[in-house]
Enzyme design. Structure first.
Site, PDB file in Angstrom:
ATOM      1  NE  ARG A 183      -4.055   1.788   2.216  1.00 26.18           N
ATOM      2  CZ  ARG A 183      -4.180   2.882   3.169  1.00 26.18           C
ATOM      3  NH1 ARG A 183      -3.390   3.080   4.139  1.00 26.18           N
ATOM      4  NH2 ARG A 183      -5.235   3.749   3.058  1.00 26.18           N
ATOM      5  CB  ILE A 189      -5.473   5.833  -0.902  1.00 27.88           C
ATOM      6  CG1 ILE A 189      -5.357   4.262  -0.787  1.00 27.88           C
ATOM      7  CG2 ILE A 189      -4.664   6.317   0.521  1.00 27.88           C
ATOM      8  CD1 ILE A 189      -3.917   3.646  -0.873  1.00 27.88           C
ATOM      9  CB  SER A 190     -10.699   3.457   0.145  1.00 34.13           C
ATOM     10  OG  SER A 190     -11.293   4.094  -0.892  1.00 34.13           O
ATOM     11  CD  GLN A 191     -11.221   2.131   7.658  1.00 31.80           C
ATOM     12  OE1 GLN A 191     -12.242   2.834   7.415  1.00 31.80           O
ATOM     13  NE2 GLN A 191     -11.246   1.457   8.722  1.00 31.80           N
TER      14      GLN A 191
END
Ligand code: SAM
Length: 213
Positions: free
Chosen positions: A34, A60-62
């Protein structure tokens, strides 16, 4: 050992504690780095279970949200998946890592170009397109799965149309402050719908989304 390997292992532990059970999802989240999708000054926080800012006031999503949505999408290897909202490219990379044929649309060209570079560098074959994803990508329809990573005021008709029979659409729907994740499976004569509350995404902006810049 890589700089963030330990942090990534800890993130996987958190995802499992929170209920991510699909081994294929867990494996993909363990394999995809990530931190490569996160920009300074947030790189050191890449494995916190939180959304982080990217360019163009987007996120950026969790990690939990990415894992949960992917688990709900339940894509099989080789499945044709359309993603609306490429953002950093992380969600698309997770799907590609799971062996899906990924098509992704982003309205901010700058984000799309960065993500495209990353897909190339990491060896993921992801088809990308700039524009409004609320109208889908009809040339390659139907899709086995469609995942929308921005909050919609309603479910865009075009996306339901572009699902194959048995296909699944995962989309956050609600107001701008909070949304429910809607998981819709297209059956022969109806849509099967499940809803999970308590998500917060940036807005889906477009013809069948919110108005905005
Ligand atoms: N999947 C992304 C990731 O892994 O980083 C999450 C990105 S962010 C939560 C949602 C993205 O949707 C933003 O980059 C935003 O610009 C994009 N977006 C919003 N409305 C859109 C639309 N109508 N078509 C395509 N992209 C859209």
């Amino acid at each position: 050992m890589g700089r963030f390997d330990q942090e990534r292992r800890e993130m996987i532990g958190v995802l499992k504690e929170k209920g991510i059970t699909d081994e294929r999802v867990v494996q993909a989240m363990a394999n995809v780095e990530r931190h490569v999708f996160v920009n300074e000054p947030f790189v050191n926080r890449s494995y916190e279970d939180t959304a982080l800012p990217i360019e163009k006031s987007q996120t950026i999503s969790q990690p939990y949200t990415v894992a949960f949505m992917t688990q709900e999408l339940d894509p099989q290897p080789g499945a044709k998946i359309l993603e609306i909202g490429t953002g950093s490219g992380y969600q698309a990379a997770i799907l590609a890592e799971m062996g899906c044929r990924v098509f992704t649309i982003e309205r901010h060209m700058e984000l799309l170009l960065e993500a495209r570079k990353l897909f190339e560098r990491l060896g993921y074959r992801v088809a990308t397109r700039g524009g409004d994803g609320t109208v889908g990508w009809s040339e390659f329809a139907p899709y086995d799965g469609i995942i929308v990573t921005a909050a919609a005021p309603e479910v865009p008709d075009a996306l339901v149309k572009q699902l194959s029979e048995g296909g699944r659409l995962v989309i956050p729907v609600g107001d701008l402050d909070s949304q429910s994740l809607r998981v819709m499976t297209k059956l022969e004569d109806r849509l099967e719908i499940k809803e999970v509350r308590g998500f917060k995404f940036v807005p889906l902006i477009g013809k069948q989304g919110w108005n905005g810049k």
